[in-house]
Scaffold this active site. Sequence first.
Site, PDB file in Angstrom:
ATOM      1  N   HIS A   1       1.143   3.684   8.234  1.00 29.40           N
ATOM      2  CA  HIS A   1       0.367   4.476   8.918  1.00 29.40           C
ATOM      3  C   HIS A   1       1.054   5.730   9.543  1.00 29.40           C
ATOM      4  CE1 HIS A   1      -3.383   2.426   8.037  1.00 29.40           C
ATOM      5  NE2 HIS A   1      -2.703   1.518   8.515  1.00 29.40           N
TER       6      HIS A   1
ATOM      7  N   GLY B   1      -2.404  -2.597  10.377  1.00 31.99           N
ATOM      8  CA  GLY B   1      -1.562  -2.604   9.329  1.00 31.99           C
ATOM      9  C   GLY B   1      -0.136  -2.268   9.818  1.00 31.99           C
TER      10      GLY B   1
ATOM     11  N   HIS C   1       0.828  -1.251  -0.088  1.00 35.29           N
ATOM     12  CA  HIS C   1       0.049   0.001  -0.105  1.00 35.29           C
ATOM     13  C   HIS C   1       0.882   1.295   0.019  1.00 35.29           C
ATOM     14  CE1 HIS C   1      -3.755  -2.310   0.928  1.00 35.29           C
ATOM     15  NE2 HIS C   1      -2.879  -3.293   1.435  1.00 35.29           N
TER      16      HIS C   1
ATOM     17  N   HIS D   1      -9.657  -9.631  -0.293  1.00 37.09           N
ATOM     18  CA  HIS D   1      -9.368  -9.741   1.202  1.00 37.09           C
ATOM     19  C   HIS D   1     -10.398 -10.821   1.862  1.00 37.09           C
ATOM     20  CE1 HIS D   1      -8.053  -7.600   4.900  1.00 37.09           C
ATOM     21  NE2 HIS D   1      -9.023  -7.997   5.288  1.00 37.09           N
TER      22      HIS D   1
ATOM     23  N   ASP E   1      -8.897  -4.615  -1.798  1.00 37.05           N
ATOM     24  CA  ASP E   1      -8.201  -4.990  -0.299  1.00 37.05           C
ATOM     25  C   ASP E   1      -8.227  -4.068   0.386  1.00 37.05           C
ATOM     26  OD1 ASP E   1      -6.525  -6.684   1.099  1.00 37.05           O
ATOM     27  OD2 ASP E   1      -4.726  -5.244   1.009  1.00 37.05           O
TER      28      ASP E   1
ATOM     29  N   ARG F   1      -0.267   4.436  -0.640  1.00 36.02           N
ATOM     30  CA  ARG F   1      -1.309   5.718  -0.140  1.00 36.02           C
ATOM     31  C   ARG F   1      -1.078   6.610  -1.230  1.00 36.02           C
ATOM     32  NH1 ARG F   1      -3.393   1.986   3.425  1.00 36.02           N
ATOM     33  NH2 ARG F   1      -2.206   1.598   4.958  1.00 36.02           N
TER      34      ARG F   1
ATOM     35  N   ASN G   1      -6.895   0.600  -2.666  1.00 34.31           N
ATOM     36  CA  ASN G   1      -7.565   1.324  -1.480  1.00 34.31           C
ATOM     37  C   ASN G   1      -7.048   2.699  -1.199  1.00 34.31           C
ATOM     38  OD1 ASN G   1      -5.392  -0.046  -0.399  1.00 34.31           O
ATOM     39  ND2 ASN G   1      -6.615  -0.107   1.607  1.00 34.31           N
TER      40      ASN G   1
ATOM     41  N   ASP H   1       2.188  -6.911   2.201  1.00 34.22           N
ATOM     42  CA  ASP H   1       1.072  -6.008   2.806  1.00 34.22           C
ATOM     43  C   ASP H   1       1.647  -5.054   3.547  1.00 34.22           C
ATOM     44  OD1 ASP H   1      -1.472  -5.364   3.011  1.00 34.22           O
ATOM     45  OD2 ASP H   1      -2.174  -6.820   4.569  1.00 34.22           O
TER      46      ASP H   1
ATOM     47  N   HIS I   1      -2.581 -12.718   1.870  1.00 29.42           N
ATOM     48  CA  HIS I   1      -2.357 -12.643   3.414  1.00 29.42           C
ATOM     49  C   HIS I   1      -2.703 -13.785   4.193  1.00 29.42           C
ATOM     50  CE1 HIS I   1      -5.878 -10.440   3.415  1.00 29.42           C
ATOM     51  NE2 HIS I   1      -5.156  -9.028   3.217  1.00 29.42           N
TER      52      HIS I   1
HETATM   53 ZN   LIG Z   1      -5.952  -7.401   2.979  1.00 31.76          ZN
HETATM   54 ZN   LIG Z   2      -3.401  -5.125   2.043  1.00 33.66          ZN
END
Ligand SMILES: [Zn+2]
Ligand SMILES: [Zn+2]
Length: 430
Positions: free
Chosen positions: A315, A330, A69, A185, A158, A71, A101, A311, A238
Site C-alpha cells: 500500500h 495489509g 498481491h 478469505h 481474496d 496489484r 483482487n 500475503d 492466513h
Molecule cells: Zn485474505
Molecule cells: Zn491476501
Amino acid sequence: MRKNKNLLGKWAFVNGTIYDPFKKTNIDGSILIEDGIIAAVGDIDISDAQQIDCSGQIVTSGFIDIHAHFRVPGREDKETLETGAMSAMAGGFTRVCVMPNTDPPLDTPEAIRFIKDKAESVPIQIYPIGAITIAQEGMEIAEYGEMVKEGAVALSDDGLPVENGQVLRLALEYSSMYGVPVINHAEDIPLRNGGLMNESALSTRLGLDGNPDISESVMIFRDLEIAEFVSGRIHIPHVSTKKSVDIIRQYKGKGVNVTAEVTPHHIGLTENNLINFDTNAKVAPPLRTDSDRKALIQGLKDGTITCIATDHAPHTIEDKEKDMKHAPCGMIGLESAFALSNTILQADGFSLEDVIGWLTAGPASVLEWDINAFEVGAPAEITIIDDSSTWKMSTEHIYSKSKNSPMIGMEFKGEIIMTICGDVAFGKVD
Ligand SMILES: [Zn+2]
Ligand SMILES: [Zn+2]
C-alpha cells in the site's frame, strides 16, 4: 545493497551446503549452471566455470509464495510485476502466486493470459490465481476451465470472503473438475463488525473496534463442512487463530482435502504491535494474541498447517498514513518472510531445514506441484542463505514499490544472500 547479476555462461556454486527440501537431503559437491540452466550437480568438474563461493552458506531450492498481491492491473503505484519480482528475489522467492483482487479483477481467461504474458519479462515465475466469482462480487462463478487452461493455479476472491454458502459449494464442485484448490478469505463480514484489530481487552483499552477470532473460525467451519459434503479441495489462507487451527485439524483428521497456510506476521507478531497505532500492523485477519500465535506454530509442527505464505500486500504511504479506521489492511512481506519466520521458529526449537520446508515443499504440496530440485536441464531456481547472519531490517532492504512493513527496525537471524532465477542472480553480488 542488492543488485542484479547476469549469469550467462558457466557458473558454479561451490563450497556451500546444498540442501534439497523436497527429498530432505544434503548433496555433497557443487551446482553448475550454464546460461541459467542447471547443467550438473554433485561431485562435478567445474574447472572451466566462474565460481561463486558459498562457504558457510546453505544453497537450497527457490522459495514459493502461494499468496501475494502484486496489484497488476490497476494499482501499479503500489506494485508492478517488476518491483514485485525484485521484492520476491530479495526474500529468496523464485515463484509467486498472485491474487486476483486487482482492478479489474483476474476473473476471465484473458486476464489470466494478460498476467502470464506480462510475467515473461521478469526473472521469477508468476502464477496467477483466478477469481472465484465474476468481478469478485460473490454471486456468479467465473469460467474456471478456461482460466485454468490459461494458467490459473487456484481460485480465490481474496480480500473478500465468499459469503454465500451455495456459491462456495458450486465453486468447490467445479474447481474439482479442473484440479485446482479454492482459497476462501475466511472472515465472516457481519461478525467482523468493522473491527480494526483483534477483539480483546487490548482493543477495548485502545478504543479500537474489535474483530473477534470467531469471525474467522466460524467461516472456516462452514467452508470445511461444505468441502466435506462435496468432496472439494480447499486451501485456507492466513490462518490466525487457535480456534481455526483446532477446526482444521479436526477436518483434516476426517480426511477432508484441506491445506492451510500461515503468514510470517501471524507467527511473529501479536496484537501488541498495534499499541502504538501502527497502521502497518493493520492486517486482515488481524494480528491475534500470543496464545493464538503459539497455536499456529503448533499447527505447523503437527502438519495441520501446510506452509508459510506472505500475503504480501503493498500500500502507498498516503494510504497507510490515514488513521486506524481509514488505513487499508495489509503489509508487505516478501523481503522479511524468511528472516522473520526463521528467527521466530528457530527460537522455538525448529531447524533451518524446517523453515525452508515450509517455504518450498509445503507450498508446492498445496498446489500439488511435483518439483525435482536442481533437476539437470531445468532453469535454475536457487536460494542461498547465511543462517549465521544477524541483521536489522530497514527501508533499504525493501525492493517492493511500497514500504508498509511493521518489521522495519526488527532484528533477524538468517539472511538471504542471493536468489537465482535462470540466468539472473539478485542479491549480495559483486
Ligand atoms: Zn485474505
Ligand atoms: Zn491476501
